[in-house]
Design a protein around this motif. Structure first.
Motif, PDB file in Angstrom:
ATOM      1  N   GLY A   1      84.503  17.288  43.342  1.00 42.44           N
ATOM      2  CA  GLY A   1      83.989  16.339  44.332  1.00 42.44           C
ATOM      3  C   GLY A   1      85.100  15.682  45.125  1.00 42.44           C
ATOM      4  N   ASN A   2      84.915  14.424  45.412  1.00 42.11           N
ATOM      5  CA  ASN A   2      85.870  13.662  46.216  1.00 42.11           C
ATOM      6  C   ASN A   2      86.870  12.938  45.307  1.00 42.11           C
ATOM      7  N   GLY A   3      87.804  13.686  44.729  1.00 41.87           N
ATOM      8  CA  GLY A   3      88.847  13.092  43.879  1.00 41.87           C
ATOM      9  C   GLY A   3      88.376  12.651  42.522  1.00 41.87           C
ATOM     10  N   GLN A   4      87.207  13.120  42.066  1.00 43.29           N
ATOM     11  CA  GLN A   4      86.719  12.748  40.740  1.00 43.29           C
ATOM     12  C   GLN A   4      87.360  13.640  39.674  1.00 43.29           C
ATOM     13  N   LYS A   5      87.420  13.099  38.455  1.00 45.04           N
ATOM     14  CA  LYS A   5      88.115  13.810  37.379  1.00 45.04           C
ATOM     15  C   LYS A   5      87.277  13.816  36.107  1.00 45.04           C
ATOM     16  N   ALA A   6      87.262  14.962  35.423  1.00 43.68           N
ATOM     17  CA  ALA A   6      86.566  15.079  34.144  1.00 43.68           C
ATOM     18  C   ALA A   6      87.444  15.876  33.195  1.00 43.68           C
ATOM     19  N   TYR A   7      87.050  15.908  31.914  1.00 44.57           N
ATOM     20  CA  TYR A   7      87.842  16.596  30.898  1.00 44.57           C
ATOM     21  C   TYR A   7      86.940  17.540  30.104  1.00 44.57           C
ATOM     22  N   LEU A   8      87.443  18.746  29.863  1.00 43.55           N
ATOM     23  CA  LEU A   8      86.684  19.775  29.156  1.00 43.55           C
ATOM     24  C   LEU A   8      87.401  20.154  27.864  1.00 43.55           C
ATOM     25  N   SER A   9      86.663  20.128  26.763  1.00 39.12           N
ATOM     26  CA  SER A   9      87.177  20.559  25.456  1.00 39.12           C
ATOM     27  C   SER A   9      86.401  21.801  25.033  1.00 39.12           C
ATOM     28  N   THR A  10      87.114  22.820  24.550  1.00 39.03           N
ATOM     29  CA  THR A  10      86.447  24.048  24.114  1.00 39.03           C
ATOM     30  C   THR A  10      86.967  24.495  22.756  1.00 39.03           C
ATOM     31  N   ILE A  11      86.142  25.270  22.058  1.00 37.81           N
ATOM     32  CA  ILE A  11      86.562  25.971  20.837  1.00 37.81           C
ATOM     33  C   ILE A  11      86.273  27.455  21.060  1.00 37.81           C
ATOM     34  N   LYS A  12      87.319  28.269  20.941  1.00 39.09           N
ATOM     35  CA  LYS A  12      87.229  29.687  21.263  1.00 39.09           C
ATOM     36  C   LYS A  12      87.521  30.521  20.022  1.00 39.09           C
TER      37      LYS A  12
ATOM     38  N   LYS B   1      85.380  22.556  42.148  1.00 41.62           N
ATOM     39  CA  LYS B   1      85.674  21.597  43.227  1.00 41.62           C
ATOM     40  C   LYS B   1      84.465  21.269  44.100  1.00 41.62           C
ATOM     41  N   PRO B   2      83.573  22.229  44.387  1.00 41.00           N
ATOM     42  CA  PRO B   2      82.408  21.895  45.235  1.00 41.00           C
ATOM     43  C   PRO B   2      81.405  20.953  44.575  1.00 41.00           C
ATOM     44  N   CYS B   3      81.470  20.777  43.246  1.00 46.75           N
ATOM     45  CA  CYS B   3      80.509  19.896  42.567  1.00 46.75           C
ATOM     46  C   CYS B   3      80.707  18.461  43.040  1.00 46.75           C
ATOM     47  N   SER B   4      79.624  17.826  43.478  1.00 48.75           N
ATOM     48  CA  SER B   4      79.735  16.464  44.016  1.00 48.75           C
ATOM     49  C   SER B   4      79.432  15.389  42.973  1.00 48.75           C
ATOM     50  N   THR B   5      78.700  15.746  41.904  1.00 52.84           N
ATOM     51  CA  THR B   5      78.345  14.772  40.859  1.00 52.84           C
ATOM     52  C   THR B   5      78.714  15.324  39.489  1.00 52.84           C
ATOM     53  N   PHE B   6      78.753  14.435  38.504  1.00 55.21           N
ATOM     54  CA  PHE B   6      79.085  14.835  37.133  1.00 55.21           C
ATOM     55  C   PHE B   6      77.996  15.746  36.559  1.00 55.21           C
ATOM     56  N   ASP B   7      76.738  15.461  36.863  1.00 58.95           N
ATOM     57  CA  ASP B   7      75.643  16.310  36.384  1.00 58.95           C
ATOM     58  C   ASP B   7      75.734  17.717  36.972  1.00 58.95           C
ATOM     59  N   GLU B   8      76.110  17.779  38.242  1.00 55.15           N
ATOM     60  CA  GLU B   8      76.269  19.089  38.887  1.00 55.15           C
ATOM     61  C   GLU B   8      77.422  19.859  38.242  1.00 55.15           C
ATOM     62  N   LEU B   9      78.485  19.130  37.906  1.00 49.79           N
ATOM     63  CA  LEU B   9      79.632  19.754  37.225  1.00 49.79           C
ATOM     64  C   LEU B   9      79.209  20.332  35.880  1.00 49.79           C
ATOM     65  N   LYS B  10      78.431  19.573  35.113  1.00 51.60           N
ATOM     66  CA  LYS B  10      77.998  20.046  33.795  1.00 51.60           C
ATOM     67  C   LYS B  10      77.130  21.290  33.914  1.00 51.60           C
ATOM     68  N   ARG B  11      76.278  21.339  34.931  1.00 56.55           N
ATOM     69  CA  ARG B  11      75.435  22.523  35.129  1.00 56.55           C
ATOM     70  C   ARG B  11      76.269  23.754  35.459  1.00 56.55           C
ATOM     71  N   GLU B  12      77.308  23.570  36.280  1.00 56.35           N
ATOM     72  CA  GLU B  12      78.173  24.691  36.632  1.00 56.35           C
ATOM     73  C   GLU B  12      78.959  25.190  35.419  1.00 56.35           C
TER      74      GLU B  12
ATOM     75  N   TYR C   1      81.604  23.727  23.444  1.00 57.53           N
ATOM     76  CA  TYR C   1      82.391  23.002  24.444  1.00 57.53           C
ATOM     77  C   TYR C   1      81.761  21.639  24.668  1.00 57.53           C
ATOM     78  N   HIS C   2      82.552  20.732  25.234  1.00 54.66           N
ATOM     79  CA  HIS C   2      82.059  19.386  25.528  1.00 54.66           C
ATOM     80  C   HIS C   2      82.824  18.857  26.735  1.00 54.66           C
ATOM     81  N   VAL C   3      82.125  18.167  27.626  1.00 56.02           N
ATOM     82  CA  VAL C   3      82.758  17.636  28.838  1.00 56.02           C
ATOM     83  C   VAL C   3      82.450  16.148  28.957  1.00 56.02           C
ATOM     84  N   LEU C   4      83.478  15.357  29.294  1.00 61.90           N
ATOM     85  CA  LEU C   4      83.338  13.907  29.453  1.00 61.90           C
ATOM     86  C   LEU C   4      84.141  13.441  30.665  1.00 61.90           C
ATOM     87  N   LYS C   5      83.821  12.218  31.111  1.00 65.93           N
ATOM     88  CA  LYS C   5      84.576  11.638  32.217  1.00 65.93           C
ATOM     89  C   LYS C   5      85.879  11.006  31.735  1.00 65.93           C
ATOM     90  N   ARG C   6      85.968  10.755  30.421  1.00 65.00           N
ATOM     91  CA  ARG C   6      87.166  10.122  29.861  1.00 65.00           C
ATOM     92  C   ARG C   6      87.720  10.954  28.711  1.00 65.00           C
TER      93      ARG C   6
END
Length: 443
Positions: free
Chosen positions: A294-305, A399-410, A315-320
């Motif tokens: 989105g517009n300079g937003q940041k999130a964090y992704l944790s995975t187990i492979k 990068k095209p995701c505008s919201t956190f929910d949209e990011l999680k869906r992608e 996997y799990h994704v959070l804003k912090r």
């Protein structure tokens, strides 16, 4: 109520937290300010665990039973009596005793005044956070509280409530009156005028050669280029006052928080880069990466492979980047019914604060897993996990995701694609799920 008894060391650690009023071997008394902060943050959707950890409490010491029971008690008190229900009214804890029995009208007036103060405080929190690029812990200064109380008194005609509102906000009445005297006003205006001059000088150093700088670089640039000497504390105060922020190499508050009160333990490298062992569910690789969207937003992704099949098991994704990011990934691994762990299975990671945490290591043991860590500063010791993040960032539409929910869906869509439809040359031209089934059928 938890039956856990605090040790002398734990009592000392807990006593150092500004939100703890007192602590004994059997219990903790929290400040009214923390209770109000808890309610405000909880209403925004944060869990009790998040709120306690973000304010410097170690859950391993306190215990989740205490955290949950405290949160439940405060929410019930707030629903019944509003902000006043969060005050500690026990003798010796609430300041001057109230000998006079309040009438119903007076109680209602106080309740309404406290609620108006909380509304104003929440509005200030929102405005402050909108001014920041990243969500950070927000604490009001005494000056902000004085102005907040003054605005509530003026707006709702509550001149008789000064003492009560000061007590509710956790500031002194004398400080409030002193702040608004004519002499203090003149002093503040003079100081603000001086600060404006200093700010302009600091901005010259801050933008010198069009390279933004932190406080220490500003101090050295002022001395070296402008022949001006300012105290480092003064520079930091002006930067904070006028929101002059250096975006480079900012300290991570969560990293400090999760290491604050417990000894973190680094474990030996059991993997030794033997990633492909031909056994699904034996070698688990984990790591965390950041995602800009989105517009300079940041999130964090944790995975187990899975090291043998390349399958993403959870996997799990959070804003912090809190400890929950890693521990919740483990919880999701446990809930994934498709995952069957092999004998002597272990999880491998780098030496990040999440993985050296006693909480994370305890959870790993509960899953019946061993634990291994890369050598310090050696990314090759966890190369397949790093490789996955590289492919993920190249192929997913982040990068095209505008919201956190949209990011999680992608992210969910890509994980499904990666595991079930992305063929890999090194897996005999199969997908990770196909290769996992292939190894299990061959066993």
């Amino acid at each position: 109520m938890s039956k856990k008894i605090f040790t002398e060391r734990e009592i000392k650690l807990l006593s150092g937290n500004p939100y703890v009023k007192s602590v004994s071997s059997k219990g903790i008394t929290y400040t009214d300010e923390f209770k109000r902060l808890f309610i405000a943050e909880n209403e925004k959707g944060k869990t009790p665990r998040q709120i306690f950890e973000e304010n410097g409490f170690d859950i391993e010491i306190i215990g989740m039973d205490r955290v949950e029971s405290s949160g439940k008690r405060w929410r019930a008190a707030y629903r019944e009596n509003g902000v006043t229900g969060l005050r500690d009214t026990r003798k010796g804890n609430s300041g001057r005793p109230n000998d006079k029995e309040l009438s119903l009208e007076e109680k209602y007036a106080r309740l309404e005044a406290a609620n108006n103060l909380l509304k104003a405080e929440n509005e200030l929190f929102k405005k402050d956070q909108l001014c920041r690029k990243e969500a950070e812990e927000v604490k009001l200064s005494a000056e902000q509280k004085f102005l907040l109380i003054h605005s509530v008194i003026e707006k709702y005609q509550l001149k008789s409530m000064v003492s009560y509102l000061c007590e509710t906000a956790g500031v002194s009445r004398s400080g409030y009156y002193n702040y608004f005297t004519s002499q203090s006003k003149e002093h503040r205006e003079k100081r603000d005028a001086e600060d404006e001059i200093v700010k302009e000088i600091i901005l010259k150093a801050f933008n010198f050669k069009r390279r933004k700088k932190g406080a220490r670089q500003i101090k050295m640039t002022l001395e070296g280029q402008f022949d001006t000497i300012y105290n480092l504390k003064r520079i930091r105060r002006i930067m904070k006052k006028y929101d002059i922020v250096c975006p480079i190499r900012r300290a991570n508050p969560y990293k400090r928080m999760i290491k604050a009160t417990q000894e973190h333990r680094v474990l030996p490298n059991l993997l030794n880069r033997e990633f492909k062992q031909g056994v699904p569910g034996k070698i688990l690789l984990t790591d965390i990466t950041y995602l800009y969207y989105g517009n300079g937003q940041k999130a964090y992704l944790s995975t187990i492979k899975d090291g043998s099949t390349n399958e993403i098991l959870s996997y799990h994704v959070l804003k912090r980047i809190t400890l929950d990011l890693a521990t919740d990934t483990l919880i999701k691994l446990k809930k994934n019914k498709k995952v069957k762990l092999a004998k002597d299975a272990f999880i491998h990671s780098d030496q990040g604060g999440h993985y050296t945490s006693p909480t994370f290591q305890k959870q790993v043991k509960k899953l019946g897993l061993g634990q291994s860590m890369s050598r310090r500063g050696n990314c090759w010791d966890n190369a397949p996990q790093e490789s996955f993040f590289g492919h993920f960032k190249d192929e997913a539409f982040i990068k095209p995701c505008s919201t956190f929910d949209e990011l999680k869906r992608e992210i969910k869509s890509y994980m499904n694609y990666y595991n079930n439809y992305r063929y890999q040359w090194d897996l005999k031209k199969m997908t990770p799920v196909q290769y996992r089934d292939h190894l299990l059928n061959a066993a």
